[in-house]
Scaffold this motif. Sequence first.
Motif, PDB file in Angstrom:
ATOM      1  N   ASP A 140       2.237   1.803  -3.389  1.00  0.00           N
ATOM      2  CA  ASP A 140       1.187   2.330  -4.267  1.00  0.00           C
ATOM      3  C   ASP A 140       1.017   3.839  -4.077  1.00  0.00           C
ATOM      4  O   ASP A 140       0.923   4.596  -5.049  1.00  0.00           O
ATOM      5  N   LYS A 141       0.996   4.261  -2.808  1.00  0.00           N
ATOM      6  CA  LYS A 141       0.820   5.688  -2.486  1.00  0.00           C
ATOM      7  C   LYS A 141       1.979   6.510  -3.069  1.00  0.00           C
ATOM      8  O   LYS A 141       1.776   7.572  -3.659  1.00  0.00           O
ATOM      9  N   GLU A 178       0.837  -1.216   0.000  1.00  0.00           N
ATOM     10  CA  GLU A 178       0.000   0.000   0.000  1.00  0.00           C
ATOM     11  C   GLU A 178       0.871   1.265   0.000  1.00  0.00           C
ATOM     12  O   GLU A 178       0.593   2.240  -0.701  1.00  0.00           O
ATOM     13  N   LYS A 214      -6.149   0.253  -7.822  1.00  0.00           N
ATOM     14  CA  LYS A 214      -4.932   0.916  -7.322  1.00  0.00           C
ATOM     15  C   LYS A 214      -4.118   1.543  -8.457  1.00  0.00           C
ATOM     16  O   LYS A 214      -4.398   1.339  -9.627  1.00  0.00           O
ATOM     17  N   SER A 215      -3.058   2.270  -8.062  1.00  0.00           N
ATOM     18  CA  SER A 215      -2.243   3.030  -9.024  1.00  0.00           C
ATOM     19  C   SER A 215      -1.114   2.229  -9.647  1.00  0.00           C
ATOM     20  O   SER A 215      -0.508   2.664 -10.622  1.00  0.00           O
ATOM     21  N   TYR A 233       1.603   6.738  -6.892  1.00  0.00           N
ATOM     22  CA  TYR A 233       0.511   7.651  -7.234  1.00  0.00           C
ATOM     23  C   TYR A 233       0.976   9.108  -7.096  1.00  0.00           C
ATOM     24  O   TYR A 233       0.776   9.934  -8.002  1.00  0.00           O
ATOM     25  N   LEU A 262      -5.032   2.992 -12.396  1.00  0.00           N
ATOM     26  CA  LEU A 262      -6.074   3.368 -11.438  1.00  0.00           C
ATOM     27  C   LEU A 262      -7.434   3.449 -12.137  1.00  0.00           C
ATOM     28  O   LEU A 262      -7.619   4.250 -13.057  1.00  0.00           O
TER      29      LEU A 262
END
Length: 246
Positions: free
Chosen positions: A40-41, A37, A64-65, A44, A57
């Motif tokens: 991913d953040k 996670e 998710k990205s 992004y 996304l």
Amino acid sequence: MNDNYKESFEKTRQAGVIAAGALKEVKKIIRPGITTEEIDKLCYEYINDNGAYSAPLFYRGFPKSCCTSANHIVCHGIPSDKILNEGDILNVDVTAFKDGWHGDTSKTFEIGEVSIKAKKLVKTTYEAMMKAIEIIREDICLGDIGAVIQDHVEQEGFSVVQDFCGHGIGEVFHKEPNVLHYGKKGTGQKLKTGMIFTIEPMINLGKFETKILNDGWTAVTKDKSLSAQFEHTVGVKADGCEVFTL
């Protein structure tokens, strides 16, 4: 297509640089104890901060990205609160969409100290992709790309996933041609200057068969053996190719 390819190459280059930059940022934070996670953040935000959009996304409902595929996950793993452990391998697949064009790339990271087998799998997968890139130029066949990958991988005792392949890319995320990572020399479509596509071999430690989990996305090896992947977006030129995602 041949006359206008300089503009499409330039647009793909801009998207590709951003996608490659996101993976560089991932390399800085990746270690045992972080979650997919968090990766991913980071992807992004990095892609956003560079004036692009994360193409995965909401693509066909993907939540998710980026894709994070650990160990026996072949591709399309969904980032979550799953914590990475020492000895894991993790593929991170990112695609930046900028000014209407895509740049798509992925890399398999080793988390801390990994097993000798895992190391060899990762190294062989990367080599297979690079050997394919080295032969790309106008008038070779798509089958030549598959053959060079398959030969190298099978010599090392691994297997090539056949359920997924590389793809044409540009203003559309996935389009023709399909770029298989196995095949026979001299078969398939001939490459032409200006074509843009991905090469993204998925290589398994065990057998090549895969299955999709109940989430409808995550592809895993049927025999639960490790899988690795690398990916670049490339453009064909008369005398070679340009890699947009270095």
